[in-house]
Design a protein around this motif. Structure first.
Motif, PDB file in Angstrom:
ATOM      1  N   ASP A  71       0.791  -1.226   0.000  1.00 25.18           N
ATOM      2  CA  ASP A  71       0.000   0.000   0.000  1.00 25.18           C
ATOM      3  C   ASP A  71       0.823   1.275   0.000  1.00 25.18           C
ATOM      4  N   HIS A  84      -1.879  -4.779  -8.855  1.00 24.18           N
ATOM      5  CA  HIS A  84      -3.057  -4.261  -8.158  1.00 24.18           C
ATOM      6  C   HIS A  84      -4.322  -5.035  -8.528  1.00 24.18           C
ATOM      7  N   ASN A 564     -12.095  -4.993   0.697  1.00 22.28           N
ATOM      8  CA  ASN A 564     -12.112  -3.674   0.052  1.00 22.28           C
ATOM      9  C   ASN A 564     -12.396  -2.580   1.078  1.00 22.28           C
ATOM     10  N   THR A 579      -5.523  -1.941   2.076  1.00 25.05           N
ATOM     11  CA  THR A 579      -5.370  -2.982   1.051  1.00 25.05           C
ATOM     12  C   THR A 579      -5.324  -2.469  -0.375  1.00 25.05           C
ATOM     13  N   ARG A 580      -5.595  -1.160  -0.549  1.00 22.03           N
ATOM     14  CA  ARG A 580      -5.579  -0.610  -1.901  1.00 22.03           C
ATOM     15  C   ARG A 580      -4.930   0.776  -1.876  1.00 22.03           C
ATOM     16  N   ILE A 606      -9.419   6.341  -6.423  1.00 18.24           N
ATOM     17  CA  ILE A 606      -8.652   5.099  -6.436  1.00 18.24           C
ATOM     18  C   ILE A 606      -8.417   4.769  -7.904  1.00 18.24           C
ATOM     19  N   VAL A 610      -6.689  -0.479 -10.086  1.00 17.33           N
ATOM     20  CA  VAL A 610      -6.726  -1.189  -8.800  1.00 17.33           C
ATOM     21  C   VAL A 610      -8.057  -1.910  -8.736  1.00 17.33           C
ATOM     22  N   PRO A 613      -8.118  -5.957  -3.790  1.00 21.60           N
ATOM     23  CA  PRO A 613      -7.321  -5.584  -2.610  1.00 21.60           C
ATOM     24  C   PRO A 613      -6.200  -6.599  -2.363  1.00 21.60           C
ATOM     25  N   ASP A 614      -5.168  -6.157  -1.671  1.00 19.30           N
ATOM     26  CA  ASP A 614      -4.071  -7.057  -1.294  1.00 19.30           C
ATOM     27  C   ASP A 614      -4.541  -8.027  -0.214  1.00 19.30           C
TER      28      ASP A 614
END
Length: 642
Positions: A71, A84, A564, A579-580, A606, A610, A613-614
């Motif tokens: 992030d 992403h 998210n 996470t983003r 955003i 993307v 989310p990670d």
């Protein structure tokens, strides 16, 4: 079979005049036997230089894209948008791999190949009778041997960070062609035993290393202590915070360190760090008291007797050893090759830089009622914040090489409509105007347009303003700092805090914060684990620490939990999900006759690339050891949760 070492910096022309019939026995001219290395100081130095050059780094100026895996930043580069879009990190994904390889089974081989070369060098030094005719030669030889062991300690530290306990191999292993390799197979050690080896090795070589503050690219006593402090604080935090993830362990302790060992490691870390601090040899870089942001940026660029730098990987234009970090990340509008801007720092990181009254605050872009807040200049949004922000990130309104970075997303009309362009510096027509004019910055942001500031930010740290640094044919010789005094202070602060001495911890942390412009020191009562985590996040951003810090504190699966989440307003909480990568775009108001005409507003965004989310799973805490490796050595146990 003879063993040879590749010495890339030397080409010997021994045996250059042999008959064609001697082809099969002719010696190569670009290889040296290890025994020969010790016949000349210059050859020994060249061999050690080759080992230094192979020290692995996960994130570095030579691999910019890995700074965008989490992030801290968005990758404004078409070929890296995939970073992403991952729903989760794979257990054998090269995103979390390390040794410069894209093959999950290759890193283990690369690591032990590297260690084998180090062991060959050390053994040859132990066996040779060269370089020991007088005290000077003996001291020099001892230094080379200590340097090799220092590099080997780094190699094992890098392994244990990634894999957990591994076999410690201190001799070059030889296969006897018997068809039975079992005598070469060794089991993994316990995780703490590898950390113990690293710490003990560094203590053992200390007296053979020089105490030279101006030696930056070779091992010194301070470099050994800095590595010891870092390794000890890693082991300590795994021991303390591993209790929060009991699933991340193995019954044989190849993964996991008992909580009872935490204080001993914290004490070792504090002791090693304080030996550097109390020596008085190093200091924070403070050469520009008038501009603290420029001072922080210069810390990473100034190679002239820099008092903060302890150990680096260096680059030299004259030798052709350069890197393309500036080429990849220079502002697009001011670039020397019409490219750059690949690392876009995230709003997540930018808003983490505190206000100078020691408080956390999201960027003020809207009122409580959801109305825009208006600013006279785009940089006003970031006023009165930690000076490290503008030393780390180019914000709207920043300058680079004396010129303005052109970051703005368009005009906002009185009715809220946007006039912009899909091209950097593109033109458009405003209501009531007969001629077109520029309606977006030459640096963007433009969603989906690579190399523009898609988050609204460019990177400043390590971006070299020297003419030519952004040219393909020249590039940059800025060094990569592996250890610096600022990190030593933070390691000391963390260890002291965990040992219950908050006053000492605050004293060390406040030195770092004072350099960043904080005039009111934190009190011991204000210090907390969350504060420690936050301070490392802003001080050490884009220096290769983030992943390892999140892993050792067992925070990674909480922060990158795969959901998210909106951009957090709870900035100072260590376990807060992120996470983003978010961004914020500036718009200039076009509303003639209105009091806000010409002012600036901001929208949180955003980037459209993307899409997921990670997600860091429990199985990501330790790298995957491939089936191929475990089939060849059945004593190697699999890491947990994979």
């Amino acid at each position: 079979m003879k063993k040879y070492s590749y010495i890339f910096f030397l080409l010997l022309t021994v045996f250059s005049c042999q008959k064609d019939s001697d082809f099969l026995t002719r010696r190569p001219t670009d290889l040296l036997e290890y025994e020969e290395v010790w016949t000349d100081e210059r050859l020994a130095l060249a061999a050690v230089a080759d080992l230094y050059d192979r020290i692995p780094d996960y994130q570095t100026v030579e691999s910019w894209a890995r700074f965008t895996n989490f992030d801290e930043a968005f990758a404004s580069n078409f070929g890296d948008y995939f970073r992403h879009k991952n729903q989760q990190y794979d257990y054998n994904d090269n995103i979390l791999d390390f040794w410069g390889t894209d093959n999950e089974s290759q890193y283990w081989q690369d690591a032990y190949s590297f260690i084998r070369d180090i062991n060959l060098f050390i053994r040859s030094g132990e066996e040779t009778d060269q370089m020991q005719t007088n005290e000077n030669e003996i001291a020099l030889k001892n230094r080379f041997m200590a340097e090799a062991k220092f590099i080997r300690a780094i190699a094992y530290f890098e392994l244990v960070k990634r894999v957990g306990g591994v076999p410690i191999v201190l001799e070059p292993l030889e296969y006897d062609d018997s068809g039975d390799p079992s005598y070469l197979q060794q089991p993994r050690l316990k995780e703490h035993e590898v950390y113990d080896f690293v710490i003990a090795e560094l203590e053992a070589i200390f007296d053979d290393l020089p105490d030279e503050a101006n030696t930056k690219s070779r091992a010194t006593q301070a470099a050994a202590l800095a590595l010891e402090a870092r390794a000890a604080v890693y082991a300590a935090s795994i021991a303390k915070y591993g209790v929060n993830t009991p699933q991340v362990s193995l019954p044989g302790e190849e993964v996991g360190i008992s909580a009872g060992q935490a204080n001993d490691y914290y004490q070792k870390a504090l002791s090693a760090a304080e030996r550097i601090i109390n020596s008085g040899t190093y200091a924070l870089y403070e050469r520009n008291a008038q501009d603290l942001s420029a001072n922080f940026a210069d810390l990473f660029l100034d190679k002239s007797a820099n008092p903060e730098v302890i150990f680096v990987k260096d680059f030299k234009l004259q030798s052709g050893k350069v890197h393309g970090f500036t080429l990849a990340n220079q502002p697009r509008s001011l670039s020397e090759e019409v490219e750059g801007g690949r690392i876009n720092p995230s709003l997540n990181l930018v808003q983490s830089f505190e206000l100078l009254d020691n408080t956390y605050a999201p960027l003020a872009i809207q009122s409580g009622g959801g109305d825009f807040l208006y600013y006279d200049n785009p940089e006003d949004l970031f006023a009165n914040r930690d000076a490290r922000l503008a030393g780390t990130v180019m914000i709207p309104g920043s300058t680079f090489k004396g010129e303005s970075v052109d970051i703005w997303a368009g005009y906002m009309l009185g009715n809220g409509n946007i006039v912009t362009s899909s091209d950097p510096g593109g033109r458009g027509q405003l209501p009531g105007q007969s001629a077109s004019q520029q309606v977006v910055g030459f640096d963007g942001p433009i969603d989906g347009f690579e190399w523009t500031a898609q988050t609204g930010f460019y990177l400043r740290k390590y971006v070299d303003p020297t003419p030519g640094a952004g040219q393909i044919g020249t590039q940059s010789e800025v060094w990569w700092i592996r250890f610096r005094y600022g990190e030593v202070l933070l390691n000391a602060a963390e260890a002291a805090f965990e040992l219950g001495d908050a006053a000492k911890a605050a004293g060390y942390m406040n030195q770092v914060r004072r350099r960043a412009g904080f005039e009111t020191p934190l009190t011991p009562a204000q210090l907390s684990f969350d504060r420690l985590v936050h301070e490392r996040k802003v001080e050490l951003a884009f220096e290769g620490h983030q992943l390892w810090d999140m892993k050792r504190w067992r925070l990674a699966h909480l922060v990158w939990n795969g959901a998210n989440h909106a951009l957090t307003a709870n900035i100072g909480r260590a376990a807060e999900p992120s996470t983003r990568p978010f961004g914020v775009w500036p718009y200039q108001i076009y509303d003639p006759g209105n009091e806000n005409d010409g002012k600036w507003v901001f929208r949180q965004i955003i980037p459209r690339e993307v899409t997921n989310p990670d997600r860091f799973r429990l199985g990501n805490y330790y790298s995957f050891i491939s089936d191929d490796i475990r089939n060849r050595n059945p004593l190697i146990v699999r890491n947990p949760n994979q």
